[in-house]
Design a protein around this motif. Structure first.
Motif, short mmCIF file in Angstrom:
data_model
loop_
_atom_site.label_atom_id
_atom_site.label_comp_id
_atom_site.label_asym_id
_atom_site.label_seq_id
_atom_site.Cartn_x
_atom_site.Cartn_y
_atom_site.Cartn_z
N ILE A 169 37.07 32.62 42.65
CA ILE A 169 37.96 32.75 43.82
C ILE A 169 39.40 32.98 43.39
O ILE A 169 40.09 33.85 43.93
CB ILE A 169 37.85 31.48 44.71
N THR A 170 39.85 32.20 42.41
CA THR A 170 41.26 32.33 42.01
C THR A 170 41.50 33.61 41.21
O THR A 170 42.63 34.08 41.12
CB THR A 170 41.74 31.08 41.24
N ASP A 171 40.43 34.19 40.63
CA ASP A 171 40.56 35.51 40.03
C ASP A 171 40.76 36.58 41.11
O ASP A 171 41.47 37.56 40.92
CB ASP A 171 39.28 35.88 39.24
N ARG A 172 40.09 36.38 42.23
CA ARG A 172 40.04 37.40 43.27
C ARG A 172 41.22 37.34 44.23
O ARG A 172 41.72 38.37 44.69
CB ARG A 172 38.72 37.24 44.03
N TRP A 173 41.62 36.12 44.59
CA TRP A 173 42.71 35.99 45.56
C TRP A 173 43.81 35.10 45.03
O TRP A 173 43.55 34.19 44.25
CB TRP A 173 42.19 35.38 46.87
N LYS A 174 44.98 35.31 45.53
CA LYS A 174 46.11 34.44 45.22
C LYS A 174 46.16 33.35 46.29
O LYS A 174 46.94 33.45 47.25
CB LYS A 174 47.40 35.27 45.30
N ILE A 175 45.30 32.35 46.19
CA ILE A 175 45.29 31.28 47.19
C ILE A 175 45.11 29.95 46.47
O ILE A 175 44.33 29.86 45.51
CB ILE A 175 44.18 31.49 48.23
N PRO A 176 45.85 28.93 46.91
CA PRO A 176 45.65 27.62 46.28
C PRO A 176 44.24 27.10 46.58
O PRO A 176 43.80 27.11 47.74
CB PRO A 176 46.70 26.73 46.95
N VAL A 177 43.56 26.69 45.53
CA VAL A 177 42.23 26.11 45.69
C VAL A 177 42.28 24.65 45.27
O VAL A 177 42.88 24.30 44.26
CB VAL A 177 41.19 26.87 44.83
N VAL A 178 41.67 23.82 46.10
CA VAL A 178 41.56 22.40 45.79
C VAL A 178 40.09 22.11 45.51
O VAL A 178 39.23 22.37 46.35
CB VAL A 178 42.06 21.55 46.98
N GLY A 179 39.80 21.59 44.33
CA GLY A 179 38.43 21.21 44.01
C GLY A 179 38.08 19.90 44.69
O GLY A 179 38.93 19.02 44.83
N ILE A 180 36.84 19.77 45.15
CA ILE A 180 36.43 18.53 45.81
C ILE A 180 34.99 18.20 45.45
O ILE A 180 34.19 19.10 45.15
CB ILE A 180 36.61 18.63 47.35
N GLY A 181 34.67 16.92 45.44
CA GLY A 181 33.30 16.50 45.20
C GLY A 181 33.10 15.84 43.85
O GLY A 181 33.05 16.52 42.84
N GLY A 182 33.01 14.52 43.84
CA GLY A 182 32.69 13.79 42.62
C GLY A 182 33.76 13.84 41.56
O GLY A 182 33.49 13.59 40.38
#
Lengths: 200, 200
Positions: free
Chosen positions: B142-155
């Motif tokens: 996702i971060t390769d494709r778009w310039k958008i902040p990603v927040v990881g979630i889960g465990g």
């Protein structure tokens, strides 16, 4: 009338029949489906209601009511308080509030309800958390005390709607009495006839 | 950070500690409590966040986000679509959208998400319907494709947060890694340190 599980028919198909049978208000209530789908189906239901001069109310979700430009919202005691719901909806919209006791009715009145949903009048299997049937006394007590339209709800059908109206209710709200019947239009018509007769 | 079950401490108490430990965003998420209570507690949480320059986000319920004047809303794929949420929230508010696949990320981007919550990265017991762990690959894609902040979630916790950031995430969202710890402030600080180090 509420629509939540339509068996083989779609909610929209049942709504078409229910409106043909004489219902005057339809409430959108679906706590299971993805909201994307609820919004799509709700828009069709709203258009149907609008085309027939039938009030279209959304249960619980004020955000969905706003997005669908519904005629109003119905909230329970555990939902967004009526006064806050009205703030989001803007003026000219209906806010209905559920009440199962006089205390809840007082709270609903303090929240400036446009109408009260009172019940469960009779035992119901539709809403699992509805609690014990309370009969028609509370409807009488509320309509003696305030000038507010009360809608009886819970286990109501053509066979037992008359005492609800005689107790002071302006109408009845049903799910299974229309949606679970082989002929929803006929069921709605029969129910509407009983209510009209009892209102005389 | 999300707060949903605070054990012996109240959510507000844990939030105070988490903020002292360095969290930069708090999400209000409570699907059980009556909304009247959620609104009351949410207002206190919002004030706390405001006082510390911490973003205050409401999960799922856009109506609650509007009533609380939250900084934004976080919606899942089954919630109100992001574009509709933004319409209700008005401009200047954040809309975060969950994505567990590239298709869901595409939908979220089409809905003009401000950030994406991507996961479950690792196995989690907090959210029962979260599905199988997907690892960190999707965050990279996702971060390769778009310039958008990603927040990881889960465990995610201090022990496994670094690979999430290294994969391209701007941050991590946690529940139990802070709320279920004996010392939430210390846990938050440790996690924040790991994230800051990995971001370098």
């Amino acid at each position: 009338m509420g629509l939540e599980d339509a068996g083989g028919r779609t909610a929209l198909e049942i709504a078409v029949e229910a409106i043909a049978g004489g219902v005057t208000m339809i409430q959108l209530r679906d706590k299971q489906a993805p909201l994307r789908q609820v919004l799509e189906q709700g828009a069709r239901l709203r258009d149907l209601c609008r085309g027939h001069g039938v009030a279209f109310i959304v249960n619980d979700r004020v955000d969905v009511a706003v997005l669908l430009d519904a005629d109003g919202v119905h909230v329970g005691q555990d939902d967004i308080p009526g006064a806050e719901a009205r703030r989001l909806l803007g003026s000219g919209k209906l806010v209905g509030i559920s009440a199962g006791t006089m205390e809840e009715a007082e709270w609903a009145m303090a929240n400036r309800a446009d109408y009260l949903g009172v019940g469960p009048v009779y035992a119901t299997a539709t809403k699992q958390d509805a609690g014990e049937a309370i009969g028609t006394d509370l409807i009488g007590a509320i309509t003696d005390r305030w000038k507010i339209p009360v809608v009886g709800i819970g286990g109501i059908g053509a066979d037992n709607a008359a005492p609800v109206i005689k107790a002071g209710a302006a109408g009845v709200a049903v799910v299974s009495a229309i949606t679970r019947q082989a002929n929803p239009m006929q069921a709605a018509r029969q129910l509407a006839d009983v209510v009209r007769q009892a209102l005389k």
